[in-house]
Design a protein around this motif. Sequence first.
Motif, PDB file in Angstrom:
ATOM      1  N   GLN A 161      32.744  50.030  44.350  1.00 17.77           N
ATOM      2  CA  GLN A 161      33.880  49.331  43.746  1.00 17.77           C
ATOM      3  C   GLN A 161      33.397  48.145  42.911  1.00 17.77           C
ATOM      4  O   GLN A 161      33.892  47.900  41.809  1.00 17.77           O
ATOM      5  CB  GLN A 161      34.828  48.837  44.836  1.00 17.77           C
ATOM      6  CG  GLN A 161      36.091  48.163  44.303  1.00 17.77           C
ATOM      7  CD  GLN A 161      36.949  49.126  43.503  1.00 17.77           C
ATOM      8  OE1 GLN A 161      37.477  50.104  44.024  1.00 17.77           O
ATOM      9  NE2 GLN A 161      37.084  48.870  42.202  1.00 17.77           N
ATOM     10  N   LYS A 177      30.570  47.882  41.424  1.00 16.16           N
ATOM     11  CA  LYS A 177      29.948  48.424  40.213  1.00 16.16           C
ATOM     12  C   LYS A 177      31.009  48.780  39.182  1.00 16.16           C
ATOM     13  O   LYS A 177      30.844  48.496  37.987  1.00 16.16           O
ATOM     14  CB  LYS A 177      29.112  49.661  40.572  1.00 16.16           C
ATOM     15  CG  LYS A 177      28.343  50.245  39.403  1.00 16.16           C
ATOM     16  CD  LYS A 177      27.499  51.442  39.856  1.00 16.16           C
ATOM     17  CE  LYS A 177      26.740  52.048  38.684  1.00 16.16           C
ATOM     18  NZ  LYS A 177      25.931  53.217  39.111  1.00 16.16           N
ATOM     19  N   LYS A 178      32.097  49.401  39.629  1.00 19.06           N
ATOM     20  CA  LYS A 178      33.183  49.751  38.708  1.00 19.06           C
ATOM     21  C   LYS A 178      33.802  48.513  38.075  1.00 19.06           C
ATOM     22  O   LYS A 178      34.291  48.557  36.949  1.00 19.06           O
ATOM     23  CB  LYS A 178      34.262  50.545  39.454  1.00 19.06           C
ATOM     24  CG  LYS A 178      33.837  51.937  39.894  1.00 19.06           C
ATOM     25  CD  LYS A 178      34.951  52.598  40.690  1.00 19.06           C
ATOM     26  CE  LYS A 178      34.529  53.969  41.211  1.00 19.06           C
ATOM     27  NZ  LYS A 178      35.590  54.599  42.043  1.00 19.06           N
ATOM     28  N   MET A 179      33.785  47.418  38.808  1.00 21.71           N
ATOM     29  CA  MET A 179      34.391  46.178  38.317  1.00 21.71           C
ATOM     30  C   MET A 179      33.434  45.377  37.443  1.00 21.71           C
ATOM     31  O   MET A 179      33.765  44.267  37.015  1.00 21.71           O
ATOM     32  CB  MET A 179      34.868  45.329  39.498  1.00 21.71           C
ATOM     33  CG  MET A 179      36.046  45.934  40.237  1.00 21.71           C
ATOM     34  SD  MET A 179      36.476  45.029  41.755  1.00 21.71           S
ATOM     35  CE  MET A 179      36.990  43.455  41.072  1.00 21.71           C
ATOM     36  N   SER A 182      34.143  40.309  35.734  1.00 23.36           N
ATOM     37  CA  SER A 182      34.620  41.246  36.757  1.00 23.36           C
ATOM     38  C   SER A 182      36.044  40.933  37.178  1.00 23.36           C
ATOM     39  O   SER A 182      36.883  41.828  37.322  1.00 23.36           O
ATOM     40  CB  SER A 182      33.690  41.199  37.974  1.00 23.36           C
ATOM     41  OG  SER A 182      32.370  41.548  37.597  1.00 23.36           O
ATOM     42  N   SER A 209      39.289  42.160  35.293  1.00 30.94           N
ATOM     43  CA  SER A 209      39.913  43.461  35.525  1.00 30.94           C
ATOM     44  C   SER A 209      41.287  43.327  36.176  1.00 30.94           C
ATOM     45  O   SER A 209      42.172  44.148  35.943  1.00 30.94           O
ATOM     46  CB  SER A 209      39.003  44.344  36.388  1.00 30.94           C
ATOM     47  OG  SER A 209      38.717  43.703  37.620  1.00 30.94           O
ATOM     48  N   LYS A 258      40.685  47.039  33.922  1.00 30.44           N
ATOM     49  CA  LYS A 258      39.441  47.239  33.172  1.00 30.44           C
ATOM     50  C   LYS A 258      38.651  45.927  33.088  1.00 30.44           C
ATOM     51  O   LYS A 258      39.161  44.930  32.568  1.00 30.44           O
ATOM     52  CB  LYS A 258      39.734  47.746  31.766  1.00 30.44           C
ATOM     53  CG  LYS A 258      40.312  49.148  31.716  1.00 30.44           C
ATOM     54  CD  LYS A 258      40.496  49.602  30.280  1.00 30.44           C
ATOM     55  CE  LYS A 258      40.993  51.037  30.220  1.00 30.44           C
ATOM     56  NZ  LYS A 258      41.139  51.525  28.821  1.00 30.44           N
ATOM     57  N   PRO A 259      37.422  45.915  33.577  1.00 30.18           N
ATOM     58  CA  PRO A 259      36.594  44.704  33.433  1.00 30.18           C
ATOM     59  C   PRO A 259      36.112  44.545  32.000  1.00 30.18           C
ATOM     60  O   PRO A 259      36.130  45.493  31.208  1.00 30.18           O
ATOM     61  CB  PRO A 259      35.423  44.971  34.383  1.00 30.18           C
ATOM     62  CG  PRO A 259      35.315  46.463  34.425  1.00 30.18           C
ATOM     63  CD  PRO A 259      36.724  46.989  34.300  1.00 30.18           C
ATOM     64  N   ALA A 291      35.576  47.805  29.381  1.00 26.65           N
ATOM     65  CA  ALA A 291      35.222  49.071  30.028  1.00 26.65           C
ATOM     66  C   ALA A 291      36.209  50.165  29.632  1.00 26.65           C
ATOM     67  O   ALA A 291      37.409  49.922  29.483  1.00 26.65           O
ATOM     68  CB  ALA A 291      35.211  48.889  31.539  1.00 26.65           C
ATOM     69  N   ASP A 300      36.801  52.923  31.453  1.00 26.99           N
ATOM     70  CA  ASP A 300      37.467  53.439  32.652  1.00 26.99           C
ATOM     71  C   ASP A 300      38.079  52.317  33.471  1.00 26.99           C
ATOM     72  O   ASP A 300      37.575  51.187  33.504  1.00 26.99           O
ATOM     73  CB  ASP A 300      36.468  54.211  33.514  1.00 26.99           C
ATOM     74  CG  ASP A 300      35.856  55.386  32.767  1.00 26.99           C
ATOM     75  OD1 ASP A 300      36.586  56.034  31.991  1.00 26.99           O
ATOM     76  OD2 ASP A 300      34.640  55.632  32.947  1.00 26.99           O
ATOM     77  N   HIS A 301      39.166  52.672  34.174  1.00 27.93           N
ATOM     78  CA  HIS A 301      39.789  51.719  35.072  1.00 27.93           C
ATOM     79  C   HIS A 301      38.948  51.597  36.342  1.00 27.93           C
ATOM     80  O   HIS A 301      38.470  52.594  36.876  1.00 27.93           O
ATOM     81  CB  HIS A 301      41.205  52.180  35.438  1.00 27.93           C
ATOM     82  CG  HIS A 301      42.155  52.146  34.276  1.00 27.93           C
ATOM     83  ND1 HIS A 301      42.237  53.183  33.374  1.00 27.93           N
ATOM     84  CD2 HIS A 301      43.037  51.203  33.863  1.00 27.93           C
ATOM     85  CE1 HIS A 301      43.144  52.890  32.449  1.00 27.93           C
ATOM     86  NE2 HIS A 301      43.648  51.682  32.727  1.00 27.93           N
ATOM     87  N   ALA A 302      38.786  50.382  36.798  1.00 27.40           N
ATOM     88  CA  ALA A 302      38.016  50.150  38.026  1.00 27.40           C
ATOM     89  C   ALA A 302      38.836  50.466  39.265  1.00 27.40           C
ATOM     90  O   ALA A 302      38.276  50.697  40.342  1.00 27.40           O
ATOM     91  CB  ALA A 302      37.546  48.708  38.085  1.00 27.40           C
TER      92      ALA A 302
END
Length: 773
Positions: free
Chosen positions: A537, A539-541, A568, A571, A577-578, A603, A605-607
């Motif tokens: 999570q 990382k996605k952010m 981060s 987001s 999105k970050p 980003a 993609d959505h985190a």
Amino acid sequence: MFEKIKLQLLKLKNIPRSTLKKWAIGLPAAGILLSVLFYLSIYWGMWGKIPSEQELKDLKQNEATEIFSSEGKLIGKYYIFDRQPVLYEELPQHLIDALVATEDVRFYEHSGIDSRSLMRVFFKTLLMGDESSGGGSTITLQLAKNLFGRKDYGHLSIVVNKLRESVIAGRLEDIYSKDEIIGLYFNTVPFSDNTWGIESAARKFYNTTASELTLTQGATLVGTLKASHYYNPRLFPERSLARRNVVLSQMKKYDYLSEEKYAQYKQQPLALEYQYFNSNEGVAPYFRSQLKKDVAAILDTLENENGEKYNIYRDGLQIYTTLDYDMQLLAEEAMTEHMSALQKNFEKAYGKWAPWKKERLITASLEQTEQYKSLSKAGWKQEKIMDSLHRKVEMQLFDWGKKKMVNASIADSIQHYMKFLNMGMINLEPSTGAVKSWVGGINHKYFKYDHVAQSKRQVGSTFKPVVYTAAVEAGIDPCTYYSVREVTYEGGWTPTNSGEEEDPFVNYPMAVALANSINTIAVKVLFDVGLNNVLDQAKKMGFPPNLPPYPSIALGTAELSAADLAGSYASFANGGKPTQPYYITEIKDKYGNTLVKFEPKVAKDHAFSNTTRQVMIEMMKATVNEGTAQRLRYKYGLNNDIAGKTGTTQDNRDGWFVGITPNLVSVTWAGADDPRIKFPSTALGQGANSALPAFALMMQKMNKDPQFKEITQARFEAPSANVQMMLDCEPMERDNFLERLFSKNVAPGQNDKQEKEKKGLFSKIKGLFKKKN
């Protein structure tokens, strides 16, 4: 005496008249011949190369690179000589009139050289040895001096330099028109404070452009040309004012100014609006320092039309940034206001037991200095080195509200600066990552280390929202209750809560646990969702990939920068999105041609889902409304829509606050540069006290300024009915009688698995009773 004169006259009588006649003709002729040869020797470059006409046509001068805010305001420069060109057409007529009336009233009548003045200088200086004769300089001659400087030729310096300049001036007059010469002059003449050119002088002394200078402002600057230091309006305002009035008098004398206007302008004050553009002074010095590094790296990838690399100091580039000039000023004001007060409380709390007064710590710090390492490498013994580092000299030391001159040693200086708390604060636009303000420390001259980009410190509880985000994404209901009771995990690690001891029989839902930053529950949530899921999570952010893969990360053991956190956290206000913080939008050459442009890095993609985003915003709004950041409401009276998270690291070494509004994300850190120095208590060092107030003060100031209403008056969208239902739970519940009774049979320090099994058993028992009812 008279007898000697008579003897000499008698001797002359004995000389034939023909010989005297030859001398009368020959001596002047020889003098003229020598003068011509002397002039030709200069013309032919025997006293230094004279620039050719082609070189004069291709004049190139070092030009300062300018840095602009998002609104186009000048926030700084990079330069060797602070010079910025301006076109003749941009010069106001009154400025040109002031120059001509004061420096060269016959400028439009001569061809660049005032022959009478030049001959006076030549004969008085060369033949009579009067080096103070001076004079003779026209605007064109001064331009020649400005362009090519002067050299030392001993007793002949004035004559040689003047004649060299006369040759150059003649060539300049052949190549350029009078208007062009005026333009070149104003672009190259040195003003006070190492400022070159009228554009740079206008910006530095009056915070305006050359084209916008008023008549009195222009007269003041022209007045400094007689002696730029002596008439410096910043250092000697009374002297400068008197000189300005001399310029006004000259303008009146030569009919550039009426008697009535002269009397009116003479009464006006200097009214400077001085701007600092050196690396340590002025607006956003830490930002400009980081920007210089980034721009230098970018320029290494670019070449001009000649295949050469651009130079940030001499090529007159224009750098456009995302920084908001006025917000930056408010952020710096808020930092100063808060940190000066916090420093007093910090020193008072320690009193005579302050760690920076301990000899062991001072010695350890001295051993890290360049002076110590240099002397040690030279073979000096420890005792001799320490004696040297304790030798007192006069030096200037920084202190809040003043800079004081004291007799102090390097050791004294180390001890003095060790006690200071520092700060880093970044504010960015969450939808783009555009940095709006950047405060890297308390004073760039004395504390160079940047606490926005360079410094990486443990982030404490500001990492908890990542854990709870992962939990909600994994399907854990925000109303899931967790016991506050401490649990010992494998390896003997027992997370504890700070502050007052919690009732071990109380259970809180995740929403309340986050608002009140309860450590034990954050760790339990991490184990429920899984460490790897939390790291994924993060990382996605947009968090850095090298986070420590240990459960303690739930309590913020990762070391990150304020910039890392800001991108981060964006987001949560940017649809999940970050973004990457960015601050350079465009770089242009001195002609206005775009060299490179930059776009926001958001980003793709959505985190996390929109539902999770809404849940987390509401949970962090609770932190502000009822939790650890509630002093934003009761102490600072902020009614803005704000979500946030405080953070305090182990032993109170670091204080953090992250504030989120719909259109602004702010991250603030506070602490000592030396991690061995911590806050003496949680009350003083907690993020709500050490870091949050800087954000609060900035928001107070922004609330008073209508230009920031898009930020201050923005509101989060109302959460969906589903999210409202997910968060509709009691703020706490207590264990029932059976749970308490059973808990007594469970040894303190049970592991997490046992805790979950017990809670599961109690849930089944409660379920049976509910079914029975």
